[in-house]
Design a protein around this motif. Structure first.
Motif, PDB file in Angstrom:
ATOM      1  N   ILE A 142     -74.564 -42.559  50.181  1.00 41.68           N
ATOM      2  CA  ILE A 142     -74.570 -44.022  50.158  1.00 41.68           C
ATOM      3  C   ILE A 142     -74.400 -44.511  48.719  1.00 41.68           C
ATOM      4  N   ARG A 143     -75.136 -43.919  47.793  1.00 39.71           N
ATOM      5  CA  ARG A 143     -75.014 -44.324  46.387  1.00 39.71           C
ATOM      6  C   ARG A 143     -73.615 -44.045  45.857  1.00 39.71           C
ATOM      7  N   GLU A 144     -73.019 -42.934  46.277  1.00 40.53           N
ATOM      8  CA  GLU A 144     -71.667 -42.610  45.823  1.00 40.53           C
ATOM      9  C   GLU A 144     -70.628 -43.580  46.368  1.00 40.53           C
ATOM     10  N   ILE A 145     -70.813 -44.047  47.588  1.00 42.40           N
ATOM     11  CA  ILE A 145     -69.908 -45.058  48.147  1.00 42.40           C
ATOM     12  C   ILE A 145     -69.959 -46.316  47.288  1.00 42.40           C
ATOM     13  N   ALA A 146     -71.172 -46.762  46.979  1.00 43.71           N
ATOM     14  CA  ALA A 146     -71.317 -47.965  46.142  1.00 43.71           C
ATOM     15  C   ALA A 146     -70.749 -47.725  44.748  1.00 43.71           C
ATOM     16  N   ALA A 147     -71.057 -46.575  44.162  1.00 41.14           N
ATOM     17  CA  ALA A 147     -70.588 -46.267  42.808  1.00 41.14           C
ATOM     18  C   ALA A 147     -69.064 -46.208  42.750  1.00 41.14           C
ATOM     19  N   LEU A 172     -80.144 -58.358  35.729  1.00 37.76           N
ATOM     20  CA  LEU A 172     -79.975 -56.910  35.734  1.00 37.76           C
ATOM     21  C   LEU A 172     -78.918 -56.537  34.708  1.00 37.76           C
ATOM     22  N   PRO A 173     -79.055 -55.398  34.071  1.00 37.91           N
ATOM     23  CA  PRO A 173     -77.993 -54.967  33.153  1.00 37.91           C
ATOM     24  C   PRO A 173     -76.733 -54.644  33.940  1.00 37.91           C
ATOM     25  N   GLU A 174     -75.600 -55.014  33.401  1.00 35.22           N
ATOM     26  CA  GLU A 174     -74.336 -54.726  34.070  1.00 35.22           C
ATOM     27  C   GLU A 174     -74.135 -53.220  34.154  1.00 35.22           C
ATOM     28  N   PRO A 175     -73.575 -52.756  35.257  1.00 33.32           N
ATOM     29  CA  PRO A 175     -73.317 -51.314  35.389  1.00 33.32           C
ATOM     30  C   PRO A 175     -72.331 -50.838  34.329  1.00 33.32           C
ATOM     31  N   ASP A 176     -72.419 -49.552  34.009  1.00 32.76           N
ATOM     32  CA  ASP A 176     -71.448 -48.943  33.107  1.00 32.76           C
ATOM     33  C   ASP A 176     -70.060 -49.074  33.716  1.00 32.76           C
ATOM     34  N   PRO A 177     -69.027 -49.082  32.882  1.00 28.82           N
ATOM     35  CA  PRO A 177     -67.676 -49.182  33.422  1.00 28.82           C
ATOM     36  C   PRO A 177     -67.299 -47.997  34.321  1.00 28.82           C
ATOM     37  N   LEU A 178     -67.898 -46.844  34.081  1.00 29.77           N
ATOM     38  CA  LEU A 178     -67.640 -45.698  34.939  1.00 29.77           C
ATOM     39  C   LEU A 178     -68.637 -45.741  36.099  1.00 29.77           C
ATOM     40  N   PRO A 179     -68.155 -45.553  37.325  1.00 26.95           N
ATOM     41  CA  PRO A 179     -69.067 -45.630  38.476  1.00 26.95           C
ATOM     42  C   PRO A 179     -70.194 -44.615  38.359  1.00 26.95           C
ATOM     43  N   ARG A 180     -71.387 -45.069  38.740  1.00 36.64           N
ATOM     44  CA  ARG A 180     -72.538 -44.190  38.776  1.00 36.64           C
ATOM     45  C   ARG A 180     -73.553 -44.776  39.735  1.00 36.64           C
ATOM     46  N   ALA A 181     -74.472 -43.986  40.174  1.00 36.98           N
ATOM     47  CA  ALA A 181     -75.557 -44.449  41.040  1.00 36.98           C
ATOM     48  C   ALA A 181     -76.815 -44.561  40.185  1.00 36.98           C
ATOM     49  N   VAL A 182     -77.572 -45.640  40.358  1.00 43.56           N
ATOM     50  CA  VAL A 182     -78.736 -45.898  39.534  1.00 43.56           C
ATOM     51  C   VAL A 182     -80.019 -45.407  40.192  1.00 43.56           C
ATOM     52  N   ALA A 183     -80.060 -45.355  41.503  1.00 48.05           N
ATOM     53  CA  ALA A 183     -81.288 -45.006  42.202  1.00 48.05           C
ATOM     54  C   ALA A 183     -81.403 -43.493  42.360  1.00 48.05           C
ATOM     55  N   SER A 184     -82.599 -43.043  42.634  1.00 46.48           N
ATOM     56  CA  SER A 184     -82.827 -41.625  42.867  1.00 46.48           C
ATOM     57  C   SER A 184     -83.209 -41.414  44.325  1.00 46.48           C
ATOM     58  N   ASP A 185     -83.284 -40.165  44.738  1.00 46.18           N
ATOM     59  CA  ASP A 185     -83.689 -39.870  46.105  1.00 46.18           C
ATOM     60  C   ASP A 185     -85.197 -39.976  46.297  1.00 46.18           C
ATOM     61  N   GLY A 186     -85.943 -40.218  45.204  1.00 45.19           N
ATOM     62  CA  GLY A 186     -87.401 -40.255  45.282  1.00 45.19           C
ATOM     63  C   GLY A 186     -87.863 -41.465  45.929  1.00 45.19           C
TER      64      GLY A 186
END
Length: 141
Positions: free
Chosen positions: A54-59, A127-141
């Motif tokens: 799910i995070r990768e889809i968003a990223a 919120l801080p703007e995401p980095d220009p390169l896609p990434r996921a911010v949340a963890s599985d925890g």
């Protein structure tokens, strides 16, 4: 203001096929961008339910997955809106992300909540703007 997406129909994404989950995220992002005319860079999964896919889809769509650290439980407090303020004040810490919804009870106490947080020394920042390169911010925890 910042705009984020929360899917088209608020499903439990982990119960959907990957293509269905991706459609929920991408269609809601596209609709919001078309309506607002600005990029949508944040995604909050319904119920906070997410996994790496799910995070990768968003990223891949340039969005950071963002969750909350304080649950106001406003959705359950139609008969006791003042408890929304109490819930937030009991949990809030510097850097908190507060979960609230567009419910009548929340709107009724929102000025009181904002005032109480400011009186406690808190300020509101985007919120801080995401980095220009896609990434996921949340963890599985």
């Amino acid at each position: 203001h910042q705009i984020g997406t929360h899917t088209v129909s608020h499903p439990r994404l982990l119960q959907l096929q990957p293509g269905e989950a991706a459609a929920q995220i991408t269609e809601s992002q596209a609709a919001l961008e078309a309506a607002a005319g600005v990029p949508v860079r944040f995604f909050r999964p319904p119920y906070g339910e997410h996994d790496r896919q799910i995070r990768e889809i968003a990223a891949a769509r340039g969005m950071s997955t963002v969750l909350w650290t304080v649950d106001s439980r406003d959705w359950a407090l139609a008969d006791d809106p003042e408890q929304i303020v109490a819930n937030v004040l009991q949990q809030v810490k510097p850097g908190a992300l507060i979960l609230i919804h567009e419910r009548a009870q929340t709107l009724a106490v929102l000025p009181d909540l904002i005032r109480a947080l400011r009186e406690a020394g808190y300020t509101f920042i985007p919120l801080p703007e995401p980095d220009p390169l896609p990434r996921a911010v949340a963890s599985d925890g």
